[in-house]
Design an enzyme around this catalytic site. Structure first.
Site, PDB file in Angstrom:
ATOM      1  N   GLU A   1       0.865  -1.192   0.000  1.00 27.78           N
ATOM      2  CA  GLU A   1       0.000   0.000   0.000  1.00 27.78           C
ATOM      3  C   GLU A   1       0.893   1.230   0.000  1.00 27.78           C
ATOM      4  O   GLU A   1       1.739   1.379   0.879  1.00 27.78           O
ATOM      5  CB  GLU A   1      -0.781   0.094   1.311  1.00 27.78           C
ATOM      6  CG  GLU A   1      -1.830  -0.940   1.554  1.00 27.78           C
ATOM      7  CD  GLU A   1      -2.464  -0.714   2.933  1.00 27.78           C
ATOM      8  OE1 GLU A   1      -3.145   0.316   3.115  1.00 27.78           O
ATOM      9  OE2 GLU A   1      -2.242  -1.535   3.834  1.00 27.78           O
TER      10      GLU A   1
ATOM     11  N   ASP B   1      -6.393   6.919  10.793  1.00 28.95           N
ATOM     12  CA  ASP B   1      -5.041   6.467  11.105  1.00 28.95           C
ATOM     13  C   ASP B   1      -4.641   6.784  12.536  1.00 28.95           C
ATOM     14  O   ASP B   1      -5.011   7.826  13.084  1.00 28.95           O
ATOM     15  CB  ASP B   1      -4.053   7.110  10.135  1.00 28.95           C
ATOM     16  CG  ASP B   1      -4.058   6.395   8.794  1.00 28.95           C
ATOM     17  OD1 ASP B   1      -3.722   5.195   8.788  1.00 28.95           O
ATOM     18  OD2 ASP B   1      -4.428   7.022   7.776  1.00 28.95           O
TER      19      ASP B   1
END
Ligand SMILES: Cc1ncc(COP(=O)(O)O)c(C=O)c1O
Ligand SMILES: Cc1ncc(COP(=O)(O)O)c(C=O)c1O
Lengths: 261, 408, 408, 261
Positions: D47, D58
């Site tokens: 990724e 996140d």
């Protein structure tokens, strides 16, 4: 007694002088010295102010003297002792000036008896209108002391008469609105006021608030019986010391006029 | 001046002769207004559109459960415009000033609350305004000084005497004896010469009127007790007056400071340290020495830090109609802390005195009983004092950093 | 989740998958509450006993005369408990949290107002409470941090990103994705993923409902215009929603900061600097660069200093139903100053934006017209900022002296 | 395309590894170096996160990497250029990971075309639930790219099926509540969750959030198709530098098991 003293004196002098000190300020010794200077210089009667923590009607100069005296630990008993001493030493009438709480805590009757014992002539209590003064008036009367009451420019004629009926000795005429110690404009409006005072009473009239120099005294001569010098002498002591008082007082009244008599 | 405002020997009007006519005029204007049914209507109208009267009566469910006794209700004077019951008094006097045609108002202030309230009223009514405040208080209560100045008031720092509230009162009187023609003195509490105690009580009585109606509609009955802090006595008189003729115990809570034994307090009616005297124009219990000189007082709450007390409360003490208690600084901060955490309410330090005493008594009452605490003001204003009481490190750091910015 | 809260393409719910059920649950609870007639009743009840609803509508006679145009009315959200309209939203969400059976609330805060309001609600309802606040704001808004902590809330200083409001929002979401079972995120304004914009608007609509009734009873007619400041848009949506179907011009006022040309502002709907984007869970106008990265914003009012804006307002901008303007920091301080002096009201710096724009327009309206300004909060909280804006020497001295005490 | 790649690879390896980097952090040069180390060490797919200013899903480690990258001035165009470079240089599938606003500003269609041109395999957009993804899904489909969707422990079975019907390539199974980068307890409850995931789709399953060492990978082997190492390698680079990456990756999978095959 006080009234007749004043009227007699007035035969000798066109205007009498009453001065004011705050007891214990700068010190009792200084006070004694100041009284001596004043009496020697011809002062005719004196107010001895017993300091109070909340002198609501006094201006900055006397206010500050009150506070400093208290900060020095001056007590009512010391003031009484001092008054006895000056009464013994000097031959003019002395009055107490103070706020009502001082009398109230001492006991109004006891205070009057004490004054009488000390040889004081009377008292000025600026936060005690006659309406609140029943006990005081009785006590003063029974001790043959003079309760001095106050006229002001805002006092209606009617009320002046009522006040005069309670007062003895003389009436303290406040020259203007405001507190002690500021400047007063002795203007034409002022004449009307003094005339109203005269009409309201046969008692002698003392005029105070803002009287500070010969010019003011000259102006008052022939209009009032007594000129009251309050803050000005305290200011003088603050600035020039106790020694300056005599000369200042002597300069207030026209010697020539006094001599002419 | 005929009726001199005596309450069993307390009260009166010990005023310099120069003010007698002014007081006559004020008394007449007040009596006339009181007789005029439109006046109270006008007063209620402005209090409900400019401030938020009726102020709510809040049920404190969490505190009630916490103490497990009486059901605790709180009368929310803190929600008033400017954050305290002081608004009731100043707006009422403002309307009188309008009627008297005067153009200037003056006031004393200790904590600054009454000063801000008066300056606010003056802005609203278009009056000139001067506020007297002891120099010590100016220094302690700078946020309020800042707002008073923004509101267009002149704030005079009084440098005489002990340089706190009582000295500001004296100085306000000195201004008044000079400018009484144009000026009204907006006294901030139910003290001072007649007709102030009666007049301030009259305006503050709106608290009690509302509270009585509210508690009856909520609980279907009267409260067992009503608690209020007592500085000069205006918020206490305000709420008490709604229950005076009812079988309700009225409890006034004074500043216990560092404890009644310490001498450092401001308890006039709940300690033996006070005696009857005359100062600042009226007769009441004062903290004074045997010569009659006023003593220094102490309280964590600037608004309770005063030598005298309403003559009406002195009278109610003598008759036993009101019970007086004292709460110490420490207990007050504890009560404040608990109230914040349990109810999300931040009472002023003054008001927290009433809470502290109620918290002592609530557990001893039955669950069927209810009580009312008067939250006279909000505590945001006290942040500097409260932060110090908690010795909050984040706050100190913040202030030191701000100071550095200013120093730069 | 079926109805996704779109307003002509603005809104939606761009949320991490982990939160989808939580949002479904919230939406369902909200819709159920909305359908339950008791819920609004319960809401109104608590708002009238814990805060002081209905808040007054104050006629500003002096400002009206000063500008010589429309009659100016002020809706007094500043009188709410905790000092701003934020109370309406947090209490409403608090009731929902109770219904959902959750025990913990979290919130973001910029100026600290919403944080204090949430911490207050949490204390009142007995919820655990964590407040996320950018580290920069923690430093700037220490008084509010202090009160949140006293209220029992944990205040977390967010050290990521630009360390202001939007970063606090991100951090709150991070907490939520971890603790959604026990925790409700009390979003503070009419932004964020569906159903927040609709839900916050619903609770704030109490402002407009009251204001409409009040102005009609006072003036016998509708206002010509209604002004509200626009941060996230909750107070604006609150008052506007009362007049949406009326022939009333609605004016939203954004933070013009140092001027729209300066780039240092927070005007999303009244400047060309914003564009449509998706962030923090919803689609609206954002101040972003061409890559889609959020820009730094600026306003003297912390509560308006935000990159996004309610999607409902973006929609109302597109349809033209609401007009958007910007007021610069300088004009805002002037408007604040004038309002304090003329009316004795201290609007928050946020609210002062609405005043500033109303003052520009009032003189151009007829004396027969009336307008309403929404005073969303009170300005005491802004003393540190306002004192700096006035560069007040007495204040600086006070702070420096306090700092010395702390240093000692 | 991606799905078949994964299924093929799974014939070689019991579990695949997917790693994650934030583009431009610590720098593009470092990123290139990291990719090389990872590919050399046997990583199966990667990724590439295009940094965004509001990375809502996140955790602290990746969040901070996002911010530092942006503070260094990283642009979307630079990220695209970089991705082209790695696709050219290394023979594993690369995916973009980013937030929807990046696509939206670029233009969702254009973004897909660009990805296709660059040779990317697909994208993970954590703030785009399928309900909001109509335009995105169409664009990805028309470019033959894989939109990776996400299962979580809070996703009901019903919804998993719906999500699976939109996704391609594989499903990203979030191991637990919370954000990236914190510890995960791979407990028994977790089994039930993975079983639910399996039942909902035939797509390969990648498991991420909190996978950090060989023990975790061992645990996941046989349960998931892909183990996702996210924050842990970023942490490693922060602490030990780029050079430590290869060894770390190599240590994750049991070489023996790999060798046995
Ligand atoms: C909030 C508050 N409560 C109480 C008081 C005490 O005054 P009173 O006894 O007149 O209510 C003050 C005085 O400043 C105050 O600010
Ligand atoms: C007093 C006040 N007004 C307005 C705002 C802006 O928020 P909104 O646009 O949601 O009303 C805030 C936010 O903190 C605020 O504190």
């Amino acid at each position: 007694m006080l009234e007749s003293y004043i009227k007699n004196k007035r035969r000798e002098k066109e205007i009498l002088l009453m001065t004011h000190i705050v007891l214990g300020y700068p010190s009792f010794d200084d006070c004694f010295q100041i009284v001596r200077e004043m009496v020697d210089a011809g002062v005719d009667l004196m107010e001895l102010q017993i300091p109070f923590s909340e002198p609501i009607a006094d201006g900055p100069v006397i206010l500050s003297a009150n506070q400093k005296a208290l900060a020095n630990g001056v007590t009512v008993q010391q003031c009484i002792d001092f008054s006895k001493q000056v009464v013994r030493s000097f031959d003019i009438p002395f009055l107490f000036m103070t706020y009502y709480n001082i009398l109230f805590q001492y006991g109004v009757k006891d205070f009057s008896s004490m004054m009488s014992d000390a040889g004081m002539y009377g008292a000025i209590v600026p936060d005690l209108p006659p309406e609140e003064g029943e006990e005081y008036l009785q006590a003063m009367k029974s001790c043959h002391l003079s309760p001095i009451f106050i006229f002001t420019p805002t006092t209606p004629d009617e009320r002046m008469k009522k006040i005069a009926s309670c007062g003895e000795g003389f009436i303290y005429c406040v020259a203007r609105k405001g507190v002690t110690g500021s400047q007063t404009d002795f203007t034409s409006e002022f004449h009307g006021y003094l005339e109203r005072c005269r009409k309201a009473t046969t008692l002698p009239l003392a005029l105070g608030f803002g009287v500070k120099d010969k010019e003011d005294i000259d102006f008052l001569t022939g209009k009032a019986d007594i000129a009251v010098i309050g803050s000005q002498t305290i200011r003088l002591v603050d600035q020039k010391g106790v020694g300056a008082v005599g000369e200042f007082i002597r300069g207030l009244r026209s010697q020539i006029k006094g001599a002419e008599k | 001046m005929d009726h001199r405002g005596y309450y069993d020997g307390f009260g009166g009007a010990f005023i310099p002769e120069i003010l007698v006519s002014t007081f006559d005029e004020l008394s007449a204007a007040f009596q006339k207004a009181k007789r005029d049914p439109d006046f109270w209507q006008e007063y209620k109208e402005i209090m409900s559109t400019y401030s938020c009267r009726p102020t709510p009566l809040t049920f404190a469910g969490n505190l009630t459960r916490h103490f497990g006794g009486a059901r605790i209700y709180i009368k929310r004077e803190d929600l008033n415009h400017t954050g305290a019951h002081k608004a009731n008094n100043v707006i009422g006097q403002g309307l009188l000033v309008q009627r008297m045609g005067k153009k200037r108002v003056i006031a004393e202030t200790g904590a600054g609350q009454h000063g801000v309230a008066t300056a606010t009223m003056a802005a609203r009514f278009g009056f000139e305004c001067t506020i007297y405040m002891g120099e010590v208080d100016v220094r302690r209560q700078r946020p309020n000084v800042f707002w008073m100045e923004r509101l267009g008031a002149k704030v005079v720092a009084v440098k005489d005497g002990t340089r706190i509230l009582k000295d500001a009162i004296n100085e306000a009187f000195r201004d008044w004896v000079t400018h009484m023609d144009t000026t009204h003195y907006v006294l901030g509490t139910a003290c001072g010469p007649h007709p102030f105690p009666e007049m301030v009580t009259y305006f503050q009585s709106i608290i009690g009127q509302e509270a009585r109606k509210q508690i009856i509609s909520r609980e279907g009955k009267l409260p067992a007790r009503v608690y209020a802090c007592v500085g000069g006595g205006s918020n206490a008189m305000g709420i008490f007056s709604g229950f005076m003729d009812d079988p309700v115990e009225l409890v006034g809570v004074e500043a216990g400071g560092e404890g009644l034994d310490s001498g450092r307090h401001a308890s006039r009616l709940s300690s033996d340290d006070a005696s009857i005297g005359i100062a600042q124009g009226y007769k009441t219990y004062f903290l004074q020495d045997s010569d009659g000189q006023m003593k220094e007082t102490h309280s964590i709450a600037a608004g309770l830090d005063y030598v005298g007390v309403s003559p009406i409360l002195s009278h109610l003490k003598e008759t036993g109609r009101v019970r007086f208690e004292a709460a110490t600084d420490r207990k007050v901060v504890e009560a404040l802390s608990l109230t914040i955490q349990k109810e999300g309410l931040i009472p002023a330090l003054e008001s927290s005195h009433a809470f502290a005493q109620a918290f002592v008594e609530a557990p001893t009452l039955s669950k069927q009983d209810c009580i009312i605490i008067n939250q006279s003001g909000r505590g945001d204003k006290d942040i500097f004092t409260v932060a110090d009481a908690f010795s909050d490190p984040g706050w100190k750091e913040f202030i030191m950093q701000k100071a550095e910015e200013y120093n730069a």
